[in-house]
Design a protein around this motif. Structure first.
Motif, PDB file in Angstrom:
ATOM      1  N   SER A 253       5.134  21.945 -21.290  1.00  0.00           N
ATOM      2  CA  SER A 253       5.671  23.301 -21.273  1.00  0.00           C
ATOM      3  C   SER A 253       4.601  24.315 -20.945  1.00  0.00           C
ATOM      4  CB  SER A 253       6.306  23.632 -22.623  1.00  0.00           C
ATOM      5  OG  SER A 253       5.311  23.657 -23.613  1.00  0.00           O
ATOM      6  N   HIS A 254       3.334  23.970 -21.190  1.00  0.00           N
ATOM      7  CA  HIS A 254       2.281  24.923 -20.850  1.00  0.00           C
ATOM      8  C   HIS A 254       2.011  24.983 -19.361  1.00  0.00           C
ATOM      9  CE1 HIS A 254       0.415  26.302 -24.664  1.00  0.00           C
ATOM     10  NE2 HIS A 254       1.131  25.317 -25.127  1.00  0.00           N
ATOM     11  N   GLY A 255       2.365  23.916 -18.678  1.00  0.00           N
ATOM     12  CA  GLY A 255       2.277  23.960 -17.223  1.00  0.00           C
ATOM     13  C   GLY A 255       0.883  23.984 -16.643  1.00  0.00           C
ATOM     14  N   ILE A 256      -0.105  23.511 -17.408  1.00  0.00           N
ATOM     15  CA  ILE A 256      -1.464  23.561 -16.864  1.00  0.00           C
ATOM     16  C   ILE A 256      -1.680  22.450 -15.861  1.00  0.00           C
ATOM     17  CG2 ILE A 256      -3.888  23.531 -17.483  1.00  0.00           C
ATOM     18  CD1 ILE A 256      -3.133  24.313 -20.246  1.00  0.00           C
TER      19      ILE A 256
ATOM     20  N   MET B 162     -11.233  16.076  -7.676  1.00  0.00           N
ATOM     21  CA  MET B 162     -11.852  15.696  -8.945  1.00  0.00           C
ATOM     22  C   MET B 162     -12.024  16.904  -9.846  1.00  0.00           C
ATOM     23  SD  MET B 162     -12.672  12.683  -9.979  1.00  0.00           S
ATOM     24  CE  MET B 162     -13.699  11.276  -9.737  1.00  0.00           C
ATOM     25  N   SER B 163     -12.154  18.091  -9.239  1.00  0.00           N
ATOM     26  CA  SER B 163     -12.411  19.224 -10.106  1.00  0.00           C
ATOM     27  C   SER B 163     -11.167  19.616 -10.865  1.00  0.00           C
ATOM     28  CB  SER B 163     -12.903  20.402  -9.265  1.00  0.00           C
ATOM     29  OG  SER B 163     -11.870  20.768  -8.366  1.00  0.00           O
ATOM     30  N   GLU B 164     -10.028  19.168 -10.412  1.00  0.00           N
ATOM     31  CA  GLU B 164      -8.824  19.537 -11.128  1.00  0.00           C
ATOM     32  C   GLU B 164      -8.361  18.430 -12.041  1.00  0.00           C
ATOM     33  OE1 GLU B 164      -6.578  22.569  -8.101  1.00  0.00           O
ATOM     34  OE2 GLU B 164      -5.560  20.873  -9.024  1.00  0.00           O
ATOM     35  N   PHE B 165      -9.146  17.433 -12.216  1.00  0.00           N
ATOM     36  CA  PHE B 165      -8.737  16.299 -13.020  1.00  0.00           C
ATOM     37  C   PHE B 165      -8.952  16.631 -14.486  1.00  0.00           C
ATOM     38  CE2 PHE B 165      -7.563  11.935 -12.536  1.00  0.00           C
ATOM     39  CZ  PHE B 165      -7.896  11.372 -13.743  1.00  0.00           C
ATOM     40  N   TYR B 166      -7.856  16.677 -15.216  1.00  0.00           N
ATOM     41  CA  TYR B 166      -7.966  17.029 -16.623  1.00  0.00           C
ATOM     42  C   TYR B 166      -8.006  15.789 -17.483  1.00  0.00           C
ATOM     43  CZ  TYR B 166      -6.987  21.953 -15.892  1.00  0.00           C
ATOM     44  OH  TYR B 166      -7.067  23.250 -15.516  1.00  0.00           O
ATOM     45  N   ALA B 167      -8.653  15.920 -18.609  1.00  0.00           N
ATOM     46  CA  ALA B 167      -8.602  14.876 -19.631  1.00  0.00           C
ATOM     47  C   ALA B 167      -7.894  15.469 -20.838  1.00  0.00           C
ATOM     48  CB  ALA B 167      -9.996  14.428 -20.022  1.00  0.00           C
ATOM     49  N   VAL B 168      -6.890  14.777 -21.296  1.00  0.00           N
ATOM     50  CA  VAL B 168      -6.104  15.270 -22.416  1.00  0.00           C
ATOM     51  C   VAL B 168      -6.395  14.375 -23.613  1.00  0.00           C
ATOM     52  CG1 VAL B 168      -3.793  15.628 -23.266  1.00  0.00           C
ATOM     53  CG2 VAL B 168      -4.323  16.137 -20.911  1.00  0.00           C
ATOM     54  N   ILE B 169      -6.868  14.973 -24.678  1.00  0.00           N
ATOM     55  CA  ILE B 169      -7.188  14.193 -25.874  1.00  0.00           C
ATOM     56  C   ILE B 169      -6.153  14.513 -26.944  1.00  0.00           C
ATOM     57  CG2 ILE B 169      -8.910  13.697 -27.613  1.00  0.00           C
ATOM     58  CD1 ILE B 169     -11.035  14.585 -25.785  1.00  0.00           C
ATOM     59  N   LEU B 170      -5.482  13.487 -27.424  1.00  0.00           N
ATOM     60  CA  LEU B 170      -4.534  13.660 -28.531  1.00  0.00           C
ATOM     61  C   LEU B 170      -5.324  13.559 -29.830  1.00  0.00           C
ATOM     62  CD1 LEU B 170      -1.499  11.471 -27.534  1.00  0.00           C
ATOM     63  CD2 LEU B 170      -1.472  13.877 -27.993  1.00  0.00           C
ATOM     64  N   ALA B 171      -5.777  14.725 -30.291  1.00  0.00           N
ATOM     65  CA  ALA B 171      -6.773  14.690 -31.354  1.00  0.00           C
ATOM     66  C   ALA B 171      -6.178  14.588 -32.734  1.00  0.00           C
ATOM     67  CB  ALA B 171      -7.640  15.941 -31.273  1.00  0.00           C
TER      68      ALA B 171
ATOM     69  N   GLU C  92     -18.174  12.331 -15.402  1.00  0.00           N
ATOM     70  CA  GLU C  92     -17.951  13.469 -14.522  1.00  0.00           C
ATOM     71  C   GLU C  92     -16.570  14.058 -14.661  1.00  0.00           C
ATOM     72  OE1 GLU C  92     -18.935  12.060 -10.725  1.00  0.00           O
ATOM     73  OE2 GLU C  92     -20.947  11.495 -11.303  1.00  0.00           O
ATOM     74  N   ILE C  93     -16.080  14.109 -15.863  1.00  0.00           N
ATOM     75  CA  ILE C  93     -14.829  14.832 -16.111  1.00  0.00           C
ATOM     76  C   ILE C  93     -15.165  15.967 -17.042  1.00  0.00           C
ATOM     77  CG2 ILE C  93     -12.547  14.677 -17.123  1.00  0.00           C
ATOM     78  CD1 ILE C  93     -12.467  11.814 -16.317  1.00  0.00           C
ATOM     79  N   ASP C  94     -15.021  17.198 -16.538  1.00  0.00           N
ATOM     80  CA  ASP C  94     -15.462  18.343 -17.324  1.00  0.00           C
ATOM     81  C   ASP C  94     -14.338  19.187 -17.856  1.00  0.00           C
ATOM     82  OD1 ASP C  94     -18.333  18.742 -15.226  1.00  0.00           O
ATOM     83  OD2 ASP C  94     -18.139  17.840 -17.207  1.00  0.00           O
ATOM     84  N   GLN C  95     -13.154  18.957 -17.396  1.00  0.00           N
ATOM     85  CA  GLN C  95     -12.044  19.779 -17.869  1.00  0.00           C
ATOM     86  C   GLN C  95     -11.305  19.011 -18.936  1.00  0.00           C
ATOM     87  OE1 GLN C  95     -10.917  22.541 -15.900  1.00  0.00           O
ATOM     88  NE2 GLN C  95     -12.221  22.314 -14.113  1.00  0.00           N
ATOM     89  N   ILE C  96     -11.330  19.534 -20.126  1.00  0.00           N
ATOM     90  CA  ILE C  96     -10.763  18.794 -21.249  1.00  0.00           C
ATOM     91  C   ILE C  96      -9.735  19.654 -21.939  1.00  0.00           C
ATOM     92  CG2 ILE C  96     -11.303  17.602 -23.391  1.00  0.00           C
ATOM     93  CD1 ILE C  96     -14.092  17.237 -22.359  1.00  0.00           C
ATOM     94  N   ILE C  97      -8.630  19.060 -22.249  1.00  0.00           N
ATOM     95  CA  ILE C  97      -7.595  19.747 -23.034  1.00  0.00           C
ATOM     96  C   ILE C  97      -7.435  18.970 -24.319  1.00  0.00           C
ATOM     97  CG2 ILE C  97      -5.177  20.371 -23.126  1.00  0.00           C
ATOM     98  CD1 ILE C  97      -5.167  20.524 -20.149  1.00  0.00           C
ATOM     99  N   ILE C  98      -7.479  19.659 -25.418  1.00  0.00           N
ATOM    100  CA  ILE C  98      -7.366  18.983 -26.701  1.00  0.00           C
ATOM    101  C   ILE C  98      -6.093  19.452 -27.384  1.00  0.00           C
ATOM    102  CG2 ILE C  98      -8.439  18.616 -28.928  1.00  0.00           C
ATOM    103  CD1 ILE C  98     -11.072  18.944 -27.645  1.00  0.00           C
ATOM    104  N   LEU C  99      -5.243  18.499 -27.715  1.00  0.00           N
ATOM    105  CA  LEU C  99      -4.007  18.817 -28.422  1.00  0.00           C
ATOM    106  C   LEU C  99      -4.254  18.564 -29.896  1.00  0.00           C
ATOM    107  CD1 LEU C  99      -1.609  16.831 -26.096  1.00  0.00           C
ATOM    108  CD2 LEU C  99      -2.175  19.218 -25.949  1.00  0.00           C
TER     109      LEU C  99
ATOM    110  N   ARG D 242     -26.951  20.204 -20.101  1.00  0.00           N
ATOM    111  CA  ARG D 242     -26.968  20.757 -18.755  1.00  0.00           C
ATOM    112  C   ARG D 242     -25.576  21.140 -18.311  1.00  0.00           C
ATOM    113  NH1 ARG D 242     -29.944  16.801 -14.886  1.00  0.00           N
ATOM    114  NH2 ARG D 242     -29.455  15.319 -16.502  1.00  0.00           N
ATOM    115  N   LYS D 243     -24.632  20.277 -18.660  1.00  0.00           N
ATOM    116  CA  LYS D 243     -23.277  20.584 -18.215  1.00  0.00           C
ATOM    117  C   LYS D 243     -22.530  21.194 -19.380  1.00  0.00           C
ATOM    118  CE  LYS D 243     -22.807  16.591 -15.230  1.00  0.00           C
ATOM    119  NZ  LYS D 243     -22.053  15.355 -15.076  1.00  0.00           N
ATOM    120  N   THR D 244     -21.754  22.189 -19.091  1.00  0.00           N
ATOM    121  CA  THR D 244     -20.881  22.698 -20.136  1.00  0.00           C
ATOM    122  C   THR D 244     -19.465  22.324 -19.768  1.00  0.00           C
ATOM    123  OG1 THR D 244     -20.884  24.744 -18.927  1.00  0.00           O
ATOM    124  CG2 THR D 244     -22.289  24.615 -20.853  1.00  0.00           C
TER     125      THR D 244
END
Lengths: 338, 594
Positions: free
Chosen positions: B98-101, B1-10, B48-55, B73-75
């Motif tokens: 291509s970023h390979g994250i 779960m800690s590696e679960f990313y959320a990708v937002i197409l902003a 409980e998803i804390d890793q976010i990638i915003i495009l 509390r959570k950052t």
């Protein structure tokens, strides 16, 4: 933005006690090196704050209050040591007298095992065990108390699903016959489930919609209800819809009997319907509602104590005028702000 | 779960909010009490998803996140990836690859989704299906409800265990089912289920293989049209499968496609459909009204309204189903209906704002209807001085009582629209009238049109002449009849200032159609007292002076007789005038000076 979690309680009361046990025995427990009883109490209070799921969660703080009360009782009793060493016992007696007279912590200076191990072993863990036993056996106690209030061939009215009432009815059917009417709520469909569960055990069950309540109230002898919380003035927080039933019952002079375990006693006061309540999504009321409709859903109904005839708990039977006594036995005044 | 990313197409790649998205990306729109992207981040952190990638495509998102300070509390760990060169969401996904994250699974979220779906069950279902078959690469999340907008209209064809067989777009003209034959066995339900009560929520849980396949097929632009369509149509060849997660009825989501759905989502948020994500309880008053600012007692506020912080609502203000942001100043007597006002807006007294979106920092001085107002175009916005309070045309259906297309902001187009409408009206009117009394009725009709739409006489005359000249025949009798019929009408609307355009319209008509003679028109006009002698003489002299024009020469020749006639009449009139003057001499007063 609203920042509270409002899911159904993930921890039941029993699970929260087990969680407490697990927390205490965990190595990461943030206790000082030689924890005293007071340290344990503050730790339990903080834990209840953390595990609490919102301002309307009463059950976890109730259970922890009870644990703290039992700890206090046990730590002020005599003879919490095992009876192996008589000399030590006498010393301990003297020390306990000293302790009772002064408002001191339970760490004793001279020649006595007071490490965290002893405290934990002889006070905390037994306290937790006692509360756990109370919880597990509460329905049996309720059943014994309640069976004195019902007679043969009575018509009982119940509302939606309640495990306490279910247990009571199943145990009471062994000794007498009666007829049960299950009233269905308009918004949820647990009434049907309740009726099928009762019907499996060959009980005489009738399922009616809520709109029939006025019509059948004349033929009902008693009403049995389960609660979500009992407040200190005797008021109740119950499933939405029970307020209407209680008002009806008062008009027809039908006694309303409330069955609950003592862990639902909450030392708080409510004044009106909105004190301990929150508005939920309209989809809970009507799954097909749209934005144009004005559907307001609430979590609890507050019923004032004037509508109730009797409270039956596993600690005893009380009237609304006297239920406050139970609070002073069950909890300590210092812990009411958890 | 800690590696679960959320990708937002902003960012969005369409033009629905054209004037607003020129400056501000859709994710930074204020939605009731907070920005859309903040709502999404809050929802993700509660699940409980804390890793976010915003495009992001617009630089403002980068600025916003650099200056963002949120207590909590959570950052969250937010990474920003720039997709400036992308023209579609497919390009964005390729950039992400291509970023390979991303190593394993991730959650893909569009930038305009407001929801309260609980992700725990979704992720569990996804993991279960991955265990069953490594080829399950995408899990679409859909919720139950009635499909309201055109962008939501799809048919979901599902096989057993919610596997997506086909996604049929109902906006196309031809609907084709992918299977030619279905075998049915007696007593067993059919293998395929077609559902039309699902709405896709814009949340996908994908595997890294999705990104890989986007990379391989670099022509793919959209997720739905290209990727899902390919996966479902070629399911015989492909082994990858797409599944659908259907949320329970209490969990909904709403995507913001266009202003109507924006307003609808705001009202749903206020009505607590997205419980537990609601405005704060401390602002709640009565039926879904939230007052974070100060509201006067004499203001009338309907249910389902939100008033932001530090906003003063003065007395005699009426607010109906609107959302007002922070620090707004509303003048006395305003009416705000079905609108969304952002922050720091000033509105003058007695202004009516209806079905509008007003961006931050604007100042509104006149009533507006169905506009999107931003800082740049607030001066060019078509503002009405006499506002019609109840307009039947805007209430055609529930959905269309919202902002219409923003083409009205350009000044030229409304004129053309008006003209077009006027011409059509005129043609209708002229075609219907057969008798003089009907003509009188027509006069009243045209009068009302003129007053309501504030049209000048000139436009009316031009439009009428165009319609009138269409109805007449080349022979003289029909001309006479037509003029006799329409005499009152023309006299009413052609006054001294319009004669020129009246004559001009006839002239152009005669130039185009050689059978008609301008002379006859002028004579008839003179006979029915539409034109005076002087005007006709002036015009004839003018035409005589024109050189190199065949038409003008013919006209002067044919109208010579008429011209002489008119000159005679004028001469007689002058004589009479002088005679009158001389006659007046007998009655000359002597002024006595004392």
């Amino acid at each position: 933005m609203n920042t509270q979690k409002a899911q159904p309680r993930l921890y039941s009361s029993k699970e929260s006690i087990l969680a407490l046990k697990a927390h205490l025995s965990a190595k990461q427990a943030k206790l000082p090196k030689n924890p005293t009883i007071e340290d344990y109490i503050t730790y339990i209070k903080k834990l209840s704050n953390r595990l609490k799921q919102g301002p309307l969660d009463f059950w976890i703080p109730n259970v922890f209050r009870r644990v703290i009360q039992v700890i206090r009782l046990m730590s002020s009793e005599d003879g919490f040591l095992p009876n192996k060493d008589k000399e030590k016992n006498f010393k301990a007696l003297g020390l306990t007298i000293q302790r009772q007279s002064s408002r001191s912590k339970t760490t004793v200076e001279t020649g006595f095992e007071t490490g965290s191990n002893a405290n934990q072993q002889y006070i905390i863990l037994p306290a937790i065990e006692q509360v756990l036993e109370e919880l597990e056996a509460h329905s049996d106690d309720i059943n014994t108390f309640a069976s004195t209030h019902f007679f043969t061939n009575e018509v009982l009215l119940v509302y939606e699903y309640s495990t306490t009432v279910l247990n009571f009815l199943l145990s009471a059917k062994k000794t007498r016959n009666f007829e049960i009417i299950v009233l269905e709520s308009e918004t949820e469909n647990l009434g049907k489930q309740f009726a099928t569960d009762l019907g499996k055990h060959q009980l005489n069950v009738t399922l009616t919609p809520f709109t029939n309540a006025y019509a059948i109230m004349q033929r009902v002898n008693k009403i049995l209800l389960g609660v979500d919380a009992i407040l200190k003035n005797g008021g109740l927080l119950m499933h939405p819809g029970t307020y209407a039933i209680c008002v009806l019952a008062k008009q027809f002079a039908v006694p309303v009997i409330v069955l609950s375990g003592a862990h639902k006693l909450t030392p708080k006061y409510a004044f009106d319907q909105t004190t301990f309540n929150q508005l939920v999504s309209p989809l809970k009321i009507n799954p097909n509602s749209t934005v144009d409709q004005m559907s307001i859903g609430i979590t609890f109904d507050y019923v004032p104590p004037e509508y109730i005839s009797l409270y039956i708990t596993n600690q005893g039977q009380y009237t609304p005028q006297s239920i406050y006594q139970l609070f002073s036995d069950f909890y300590n005044v210092k812990d009411e702000d958890i | 779960m800690s590696e679960f990313y959320a990708v937002i197409l902003a960012d969005n790649y369409d033009n629905q909010f054209n004037h607003l998205t020129n400056t501000l990306p859709k994710s930074l729109f204020p939605f009731v009490d907070d920005l859309i992207i903040e709502h999404q981040i809050n929802w993700l952190s509660k699940n409980e998803i804390d890793q976010i990638i915003i495009l992001y495509r617009n630089e403002k998102i980068a600025e916003y996140f650099n200056n963002r300070k949120r207590l909590g509390r959570k950052t969250q760990n937010i990474q920003l990836i720039n997709i400036l060169d992308s023209k579609s969401s497919g390009d964005a996904l390729r950039e992400l690859y291509s970023h390979g994250i991303i190593q394993q699974d991730f959650l893909l979220l569009f930038g305009d989704v407001i929801t309260n779906i609980s992700l725990k069950d979704v992720i569990n279902k996804y993991h279960d299906q991955r265990k069953e078959d490594k080829m399950n690469i995408l899990l679409m999340v859909a919720h139950q409800g009635t499909q309201q907008y055109e962008e939501e209209r799809f048919l979901y064809v599902l096989e057993s265990d919610d596997k997506l067989f086909q996604l049929i777009d109902l906006q196309q003209k031809q609907i084709k089912f992918n299977k030619k034959h279905i075998t049915l066995t007696k007593g067993m339900p059919c293998k395929y289920v077609i559902r039309s009560n699902l709405i896709e929520s814009g949340i996908y849980i994908c595997n890294r293989d999705v990104l890989k396949s986007f990379q391989e097929n670099f022509m793919w632009a959209e997720i739905k049209e290209d990727f899902i369509k390919y996966m479902t149509t070629t399911s015989d060849i492909q082994e990858e499968k797409i599944h659908l997660y259907i949320a329970p009825k209490i969990q909904v989501s709403q995507r913001i496609f266009h202003p109507q759905s924006f307003h609808n989502a705001c009202l749903k948020y206020l009505s607590r459909f997205f419980f537990p994500y609601c405005p704060q309880q401390q602002y709640y008053v009565d039926f879904f009204k939230y007052f974070a600012g100060r509201v006067d007692q004499k203001a009338k506020i309907s249910d389902q309204c939100f008033i932001g912080q530090n906003t003063d609502v003065k007395p005699k203000v009426t607010i109906t189903k609107s959302i007002i942001g922070k620090n707004c100043k509303l003048g006395i007597g305003c009416e705000i209906i079905n609108s969304i006002l952002w922050d720091n807006i000033e509105i003058d007294d007695n202004v009516i704002i209806k079905d509008c979106i007003v961006a931050s920092g604007c100042k509104i001085k006149n009533s507006i209807q169905s506009q999107i107002v931003t800082m740049e175009n607030q001066k060019n916005v078509k503002q009405l001085s006499n506002f019609q309070k109840y307009d039947d045309n805007t209430f055609q259906s529930e959905d269309s009582d919202e902002e219409s297309d923003s083409h009205e902001l350009h000044q030229k187009k409304p004129k053309e629209n008006d003209d077009q409408g006027l011409k059509e009206d005129m043609i209708d009117i002229v075609a219907k009238c057969q008798t003089v009394s009907q003509v009188r009725q027509a006069i009243i009709n045209v009068d009302t049109i003129k007053v309501n739409s504030n049209i000048a006489f000139e436009n009316i005359v031009i439009a009428f002449m165009a319609a009138f000249l269409d109805t007449i025949q080349p022979d003289i009798d029909s001309l006479k009849n037509a003029y006799a019929l329409w005499e009152e009408f023309i006299v009413r609307f052609v006054s001294e200032t319009e004669v020129l355009c009246y004559i001009k319209s006839i002239e152009t008509f005669c130039r185009q159609n050689q059978q008609y003679h301008l002379n006859q028109f002028l004579q008839l006009s003179y006979k029915h007292q539409i034109l005076s002698e002087q005007v006709i003489l002036n015009y004839q002299n003018q035409m005589a002076a024109v050189e190199d024009d065949q038409f003008a020469k013919e006209f002067t020749q044919s109208s010579q007789q008429f011209k002489e006639y008119l000159e005679n009449i004028i001469a007689e009139q002058e004589q009479q005038q002088t005679q009158d003057e001389q006659g007046d001499g007998e009655y000359e007063y002597e002024y006595v000076y004392e």
